[in-house]
Design a protein around this motif. Sequence first.
Motif, PDB file in Angstrom:
ATOM      1  N   GLY A 130     -27.049  -3.266 -16.809  1.00  0.00           N
ATOM      2  CA  GLY A 130     -25.661  -3.622 -17.035  1.00  0.00           C
ATOM      3  C   GLY A 130     -24.860  -3.736 -15.694  1.00  0.00           C
ATOM      4  O   GLY A 130     -24.180  -4.472 -15.384  1.00  0.00           O
ATOM      5  N   LEU A 131     -24.913  -2.520 -14.827  1.00  0.00           N
ATOM      6  CA  LEU A 131     -24.114  -2.490 -13.905  1.00  0.00           C
ATOM      7  C   LEU A 131     -24.268  -3.389 -12.813  1.00  0.00           C
ATOM      8  O   LEU A 131     -23.513  -4.043 -12.005  1.00  0.00           O
ATOM      9  N   ARG A 132     -25.544  -3.978 -12.580  1.00  0.00           N
ATOM     10  CA  ARG A 132     -26.078  -4.838 -11.840  1.00  0.00           C
ATOM     11  C   ARG A 132     -25.451  -6.143 -12.195  1.00  0.00           C
ATOM     12  O   ARG A 132     -25.091  -7.053 -11.173  1.00  0.00           O
ATOM     13  N   LEU A 133     -25.683  -6.555 -13.477  1.00  0.00           N
ATOM     14  CA  LEU A 133     -25.091  -7.887 -13.983  1.00  0.00           C
ATOM     15  C   LEU A 133     -23.610  -7.910 -13.637  1.00  0.00           C
ATOM     16  O   LEU A 133     -23.089  -8.773 -13.457  1.00  0.00           O
ATOM     17  N   LYS A 134     -22.935  -6.739 -13.966  1.00  0.00           N
ATOM     18  CA  LYS A 134     -21.447  -6.715 -13.698  1.00  0.00           C
ATOM     19  C   LYS A 134     -21.074  -6.961 -12.185  1.00  0.00           C
ATOM     20  O   LYS A 134     -20.213  -7.650 -11.955  1.00  0.00           O
ATOM     21  N   ALA A 135     -21.947  -6.302 -11.310  1.00  0.00           N
ATOM     22  CA  ALA A 135     -21.590  -6.529 -10.008  1.00  0.00           C
ATOM     23  C   ALA A 135     -21.893  -7.897  -9.503  1.00  0.00           C
ATOM     24  O   ALA A 135     -21.289  -8.526  -8.787  1.00  0.00           O
ATOM     25  N   ALA A 136     -23.078  -8.605 -10.192  1.00  0.00           N
ATOM     26  CA  ALA A 136     -23.363  -9.905  -9.673  1.00  0.00           C
ATOM     27  C   ALA A 136     -22.264 -10.748 -10.463  1.00  0.00           C
ATOM     28  O   ALA A 136     -21.694 -11.740  -9.561  1.00  0.00           O
ATOM     29  N   TRP A 137     -21.480 -10.541 -11.465  1.00  0.00           N
ATOM     30  CA  TRP A 137     -20.388 -11.147 -12.089  1.00  0.00           C
ATOM     31  C   TRP A 137     -19.264 -11.239 -11.036  1.00  0.00           C
ATOM     32  O   TRP A 137     -18.665 -12.313 -10.791  1.00  0.00           O
ATOM     33  N   LEU A 138     -18.995 -10.031 -10.373  1.00  0.00           N
ATOM     34  CA  LEU A 138     -17.798  -9.585  -9.762  1.00  0.00           C
ATOM     35  C   LEU A 138     -18.172 -10.481  -8.416  1.00  0.00           C
ATOM     36  O   LEU A 138     -17.549 -11.206  -7.645  1.00  0.00           O
ATOM     37  N   GLY A 139     -19.427 -10.588  -7.764  1.00  0.00           N
ATOM     38  CA  GLY A 139     -19.753 -11.374  -6.679  1.00  0.00           C
ATOM     39  C   GLY A 139     -19.576 -12.838  -6.926  1.00  0.00           C
ATOM     40  O   GLY A 139     -19.089 -13.334  -5.691  1.00  0.00           O
ATOM     41  N   ARG A 140     -19.818 -13.325  -8.065  1.00  0.00           N
ATOM     42  CA  ARG A 140     -19.702 -14.954  -8.263  1.00  0.00           C
ATOM     43  C   ARG A 140     -18.373 -15.099  -8.283  1.00  0.00           C
ATOM     44  O   ARG A 140     -17.549 -15.788  -7.850  1.00  0.00           O
ATOM     45  N   ARG A 141     -17.344 -14.292  -8.854  1.00  0.00           N
ATOM     46  CA  ARG A 141     -16.042 -14.443  -8.772  1.00  0.00           C
ATOM     47  C   ARG A 141     -15.494 -14.372  -7.335  1.00  0.00           C
ATOM     48  O   ARG A 141     -14.654 -15.172  -6.846  1.00  0.00           O
ATOM     49  N   GLU A 142     -15.956 -13.479  -6.434  1.00  0.00           N
ATOM     50  CA  GLU A 142     -15.365 -13.323  -5.100  1.00  0.00           C
ATOM     51  C   GLU A 142     -15.768 -14.471  -4.378  1.00  0.00           C
ATOM     52  O   GLU A 142     -15.008 -14.929  -3.514  1.00  0.00           O
ATOM     53  N   ARG A 143     -17.185 -15.056  -4.642  1.00  0.00           N
ATOM     54  CA  ARG A 143     -17.670 -16.422  -3.785  1.00  0.00           C
ATOM     55  C   ARG A 143     -16.585 -17.580  -4.473  1.00  0.00           C
ATOM     56  O   ARG A 143     -16.173 -18.557  -3.463  1.00  0.00           O
ATOM     57  N   ASP A 144     -16.224 -17.402  -5.679  1.00  0.00           N
ATOM     58  CA  ASP A 144     -15.570 -18.601  -6.251  1.00  0.00           C
ATOM     59  C   ASP A 144     -14.035 -18.577  -5.716  1.00  0.00           C
ATOM     60  O   ASP A 144     -13.502 -19.647  -5.372  1.00  0.00           O
ATOM     61  N   GLU A 145     -13.600 -17.593  -5.279  1.00  0.00           N
ATOM     62  CA  GLU A 145     -12.248 -17.191  -4.969  1.00  0.00           C
ATOM     63  C   GLU A 145     -12.063 -17.108  -3.588  1.00  0.00           C
ATOM     64  O   GLU A 145     -10.903 -17.046  -2.775  1.00  0.00           O
ATOM     65  N   ASP A 146     -13.413 -16.845  -2.808  1.00  0.00           N
ATOM     66  CA  ASP A 146     -13.295 -16.867  -1.448  1.00  0.00           C
ATOM     67  C   ASP A 146     -12.650 -15.759  -0.737  1.00  0.00           C
ATOM     68  O   ASP A 146     -11.904 -15.457   0.047  1.00  0.00           O
ATOM     69  N   ALA A 147     -12.663 -14.637  -1.737  1.00  0.00           N
ATOM     70  CA  ALA A 147     -11.931 -13.237  -1.405  1.00  0.00           C
ATOM     71  C   ALA A 147     -12.700 -11.999  -2.029  1.00  0.00           C
ATOM     72  O   ALA A 147     -13.049 -11.986  -2.967  1.00  0.00           O
ATOM     73  N   LEU A 148     -12.911 -11.065  -1.161  1.00  0.00           N
ATOM     74  CA  LEU A 148     -13.505  -9.926  -1.702  1.00  0.00           C
ATOM     75  C   LEU A 148     -12.167  -8.923  -2.114  1.00  0.00           C
ATOM     76  O   LEU A 148     -11.301  -8.865  -1.560  1.00  0.00           O
ATOM     77  N   LEU A 149     -12.821  -8.272  -3.129  1.00  0.00           N
ATOM     78  CA  LEU A 149     -12.013  -7.173  -3.773  1.00  0.00           C
ATOM     79  C   LEU A 149     -12.224  -5.872  -3.529  1.00  0.00           C
ATOM     80  O   LEU A 149     -13.159  -5.189  -3.414  1.00  0.00           O
ATOM     81  N   TRP A 150     -10.993  -5.084  -3.195  1.00  0.00           N
ATOM     82  CA  TRP A 150     -11.171  -3.812  -2.465  1.00  0.00           C
ATOM     83  C   TRP A 150     -10.237  -2.910  -3.509  1.00  0.00           C
ATOM     84  O   TRP A 150      -9.212  -3.624  -4.057  1.00  0.00           O
ATOM     85  N   VAL A 151     -10.486  -1.657  -3.728  1.00  0.00           N
ATOM     86  CA  VAL A 151      -9.633  -0.761  -4.430  1.00  0.00           C
ATOM     87  C   VAL A 151      -9.446   0.294  -3.456  1.00  0.00           C
ATOM     88  O   VAL A 151     -10.305   0.862  -2.658  1.00  0.00           O
ATOM     89  N   ARG A 152      -8.171   1.019  -3.657  1.00  0.00           N
ATOM     90  CA  ARG A 152      -7.680   2.383  -2.981  1.00  0.00           C
ATOM     91  C   ARG A 152      -8.861   3.525  -3.292  1.00  0.00           C
ATOM     92  O   ARG A 152      -8.895   3.795  -4.321  1.00  0.00           O
ATOM     93  N   VAL A 153      -9.264   4.263  -2.340  1.00  0.00           N
ATOM     94  CA  VAL A 153     -10.038   5.231  -2.545  1.00  0.00           C
ATOM     95  C   VAL A 153      -9.240   6.453  -3.187  1.00  0.00           C
ATOM     96  O   VAL A 153     -10.078   7.022  -4.259  1.00  0.00           O
TER      97      VAL A 153
END
Length: 194
Positions: A130-153
């Motif tokens: 499930g975590l791998r699938l969620k990361a893949a979903w986030l990756g598709r969103r990042e490719r579609d929007e042409d932007a990587l998402l970051w969060v403050r540590v």
Amino acid sequence: MARGGQGLVRVAVVVRAGAAPLWWAGVFAAAVGLLVPGITGRRIGVMAGAALFVVAAAVVAYACRRRYTALGRAAVRAGKHDVLQDRAVGVRNWRRGHRWWLLLAWLLALGGNFAVPVAGGLLLAGCGTGLRLKAAWLGRRERDEDALLWVRVDWLAANGGRPAGKAVRSYRSTGIAAGDAAPGGARRRTAALV
């Protein structure tokens, strides 16, 4: 760190960090379960485990998607003083922060083999999937929007997790080539151009 900058870690890297440990711990516990007859017997254990695998994978993969989507839409551009954390550091921090939970879950899955063989191991493996699938979903969103998402540590939980938790108020975004992780949090296959 430069004045005014923040340490940032990739959202998909944090999500994906637990996938491999959960998967392998679950596979090992399930394999041991095949050797133990248990109270219910192997056949029932395998069927229950298969059902738990599917349910766990679906629940983990779809949990908090609205929150990730809302934070992703409201992402602001990372500043020039923000420090992008390496993929290996984000993974290491998550795994160090969760090592005792992972060990406890693995021991429970092993012990559960004496009652319902294989089921606990497949439940862990389902969570990892499930975590791998969620990361893949986030990756598709990042490719579609042409932007990587970051969060403050400093907005992550103390154990390095919860990239969509209550403490997270917004995401930052960068171009698709920033950092050393591909969309979805995996290692980049090719060397980045300098």
